[in-house]
Design an enzyme around this catalytic site. Sequence first.
Site, PDB file in Angstrom:
ATOM      1  N   SER A 119       0.829  -1.202   0.000  1.00  0.00           N
ATOM      2  CA  SER A 119       0.000   0.000   0.000  1.00  0.00           C
ATOM      3  C   SER A 119       0.863   1.252   0.000  1.00  0.00           C
ATOM      4  CB  SER A 119      -0.931   0.003   1.213  1.00  0.00           C
ATOM      5  OG  SER A 119      -0.194  -0.216   2.371  1.00  0.00           O
ATOM      6  N   HIS A 140      -3.213  -3.419  -5.800  1.00  0.00           N
ATOM      7  CA  HIS A 140      -3.537  -3.013  -4.426  1.00  0.00           C
ATOM      8  C   HIS A 140      -5.013  -3.247  -4.135  1.00  0.00           C
ATOM      9  CE1 HIS A 140      -3.823   0.280  -1.172  1.00  0.00           C
ATOM     10  NE2 HIS A 140      -3.481  -0.868  -0.639  1.00  0.00           N
ATOM     11  N   GLU A 152      -6.431  -1.160  -7.221  1.00  0.00           N
ATOM     12  CA  GLU A 152      -5.558  -0.202  -7.915  1.00  0.00           C
ATOM     13  C   GLU A 152      -4.497  -1.020  -8.663  1.00  0.00           C
ATOM     14  OE1 GLU A 152      -5.173   3.848  -5.454  1.00  0.00           O
ATOM     15  OE2 GLU A 152      -4.577   2.104  -4.273  1.00  0.00           O
ATOM     16  N   ASN A 190      -4.806   5.902  -0.994  1.00  0.00           N
ATOM     17  CA  ASN A 190      -4.142   6.328   0.249  1.00  0.00           C
ATOM     18  C   ASN A 190      -3.645   7.772   0.175  1.00  0.00           C
ATOM     19  OD1 ASN A 190      -4.641   4.156   1.864  1.00  0.00           O
ATOM     20  ND2 ASN A 190      -2.805   3.046   1.255  1.00  0.00           N
TER      21      ASN A 190
END
Length: 294
Positions: A119, A140, A152, A190
């Site tokens: 991540s 991800h 992702e 994120n």
Amino acid sequence: MEIKTVGVVGCGLMGSGIAQICAEAGYSVIVREVNDALLKKGLGKIESFLAKGVEKGKVTPERKAEVLARLQGTTSLEKFAACDIVIEVVVESLQVKHELYQALDGICPAHTLFASNTSSLSITEMAAVTKRADRFVGLHFFNPVPLMKLVEVVRSPLTSPEAFEKAFAFAGSLGKTPIRATDKTGFIVNRLLVPYLLDAVRALEEGVGSVGDIDEGMRLGCGYPMGPFTLLDFVGLDTTYYIANIMFDEFREKRFASPPLLKRMVQAGLHGKKSGKGFYDYSQDPPKPVAGLV
Ligand code: CAA
């Protein structure tokens, strides 16, 4: 070459979810843990998720048996010689990942794609230790993997367009919605989520509102499924702190800097749901906000 067999390295919270959805999508899955006890625990998570699905009437007992039959657990890496794609879901340590990728590079055939579920670490830096940087991507996934729809798909400057498109199609074949991202720390989600979570902690530190009120504010005012403190406890305060530090290190921007309260809670072992206490105390049902944090 068509993807038929998927390798998943790591059968913790994320790894077990990824192995499960790959088996659900019809792939043969080889999942590896470092010892028998961890492997048993990880495979147990998959079995219990599917059993809950049967209880809820979402999964038939036949379907559960069929999915479990496609999963093969192992403690050895040698079995990954049969894999067309390997998804790595081990601890967020570059050293551990580098050693793993170097070993896998010698075991897997040339066509095998490598994908990291990191991540926050650099896909480029991991790819560079292998001889297949052009066949290396980020995939991800989000927690809880069987329920969250997004993946992702991340390309480094070294990823070939063919490998990227193959990984993108693979993510779609898992019933997920893939989105494209480049290898910038935190990718898309994120990048936006971490400053939001850190800001919620700052708002608490500044006395803007209580844990419960800030959570209700974002849940009911913005329609988020969980408020920021419930989500912090769910993701893990230690994990969020770790990701924030890597992002701060990369961008040197205040919005990624961990507030002191988050750091103190991590130091105190208040890691969230998994440790029994974070912003909420999970020994009570429903969980109650922990008093005296600020
Ligand atoms: N088998 C089959 N289906 C199941 C199931 C099971 N074992 N368990 C649940 N489901 C189904 C439910 O039946 C339900 O389906 P319907 O919508 O058709 O009714 C659906 O899955 C949702 O389940 P629940 O009703 O039990 O759960 P919920 O509505 O309370 O939602 C949640 C739970 C999905 C976790 C939701 O609270 C949520 O989206 N939270 C936010 C999670 C989040 O933000 N995750 C990302 C974290 S960040 C991250 O992971 C990345 C990182 O790098 C840190």
